[in-house]
Design a protein around this motif. Structure first.
Motif, short mmCIF file in Angstrom:
data_model
loop_
_atom_site.label_atom_id
_atom_site.label_comp_id
_atom_site.label_asym_id
_atom_site.label_seq_id
_atom_site.Cartn_x
_atom_site.Cartn_y
_atom_site.Cartn_z
N SER A 190 0.83 -1.21 0.00
CA SER A 190 0.00 0.00 0.00
C SER A 190 0.86 1.26 0.00
O SER A 190 0.58 2.21 -0.74
CB SER A 190 -0.97 0.00 1.19
OG SER A 190 -0.25 -0.01 2.39
N THR A 191 1.92 1.32 0.79
CA THR A 191 2.77 2.51 0.79
C THR A 191 3.51 2.64 -0.53
O THR A 191 3.73 3.75 -1.04
CB THR A 191 3.78 2.46 1.95
OG1 THR A 191 4.51 1.25 1.89
CG2 THR A 191 3.10 2.63 3.28
N MET A 192 3.90 1.51 -1.11
CA MET A 192 4.58 1.53 -2.40
C MET A 192 3.63 2.02 -3.50
O MET A 192 4.01 2.82 -4.37
CB MET A 192 5.11 0.15 -2.73
CG MET A 192 6.07 0.11 -3.87
SD MET A 192 6.82 -1.52 -3.81
CE MET A 192 8.36 -1.13 -4.49
N LEU A 193 2.39 1.58 -3.42
CA LEU A 193 1.38 2.00 -4.40
C LEU A 193 1.08 3.50 -4.26
O LEU A 193 0.99 4.22 -5.26
CB LEU A 193 0.11 1.18 -4.20
CG LEU A 193 -1.00 1.38 -5.22
CD1 LEU A 193 -0.54 1.00 -6.61
CD2 LEU A 193 -2.22 0.58 -4.84
N VAL A 194 0.94 4.00 -3.03
CA VAL A 194 0.70 5.42 -2.80
C VAL A 194 1.89 6.25 -3.27
O VAL A 194 1.74 7.30 -3.91
CB VAL A 194 0.38 5.68 -1.30
CG1 VAL A 194 0.38 7.17 -1.00
CG2 VAL A 194 -0.94 5.07 -0.93
N GLY A 195 3.08 5.83 -2.98
CA GLY A 195 4.29 6.53 -3.41
C GLY A 195 4.39 6.60 -4.92
O GLY A 195 4.73 7.64 -5.49
N THR A 196 4.11 5.51 -5.59
CA THR A 196 4.15 5.48 -7.05
C THR A 196 3.08 6.41 -7.63
O THR A 196 3.33 7.13 -8.61
CB THR A 196 3.92 4.04 -7.56
OG1 THR A 196 4.87 3.17 -6.94
CG2 THR A 196 4.08 3.97 -9.06
#
Length: 146
Positions: free
Chosen positions: A4-10
């Motif tokens: 989820s954090t990786m998706l938000v960052g992307t």
């Protein structure tokens, strides 16, 4: 890192890149001749408004100068009346001094009215200039969007 954090960052990275590139993409489009003509007309209106404001400023400056000179003249006429009364001048001389004082007061009142009118004119010209600038920016923005 979790997904989820990786998706938000992307997602944030993609949005920031798109936002940064949007103005350059909009600037690549050409403005049509009709839009150029409208923008030139808006520029001429803005220039005319600036010239009107400059003329109004000069007029206000002249009105204030005239008001100051009329006030100085009133003070000198009052001093002359006091001097004549103190030295025992005739009734005709005193009447003439009073007449000059009344005339000076009328001139001052007229100057104040004229100055107020000029201030009102310059406020209207500034309002018109702001409106023309808004219209120019809106036209330029619309020309680049289309």
């Amino acid at each position: 890192m979790n997904k989820s954090t990786m998706l938000v960052g992307t997602g944030l990275l993609a949005v920031s890149l798109l936002t940064a590139g949007a103005p350059t993409m909009a600037a690549e489009r050409r403005i049509t001749t009709v839009e150029k003509r409208e923008l030139r007309q808006d520029r001429r209106e803005i220039k005319g408004d600036r010239q009107e404001i400059k003329a109004d400023r000069r007029e206000i400056y002249g009105d204030r100068k005239e008001l100051r000179s009329d006030r100085k003249e009133l003070v000198s006429d009052k001093q002359e009346l006091r001097r004549d009364v103190k030295n025992g001048a005739g009734k005709a001389e005193i009447a003439q001094d009073r007449k000059e004082i009344r005339q000076d007061r009328r001139e001052i009142a007229g100057d104040k009215v004229e100055l107020a009118k000029d201030v009102k004119d310059i406020k209207g010209d500034r309002r018109e200039l702001r409106q023309d600038r808004r219209e120019f920016r809106r036209d330029a923005k619309d020309g680049l969007k289309d």
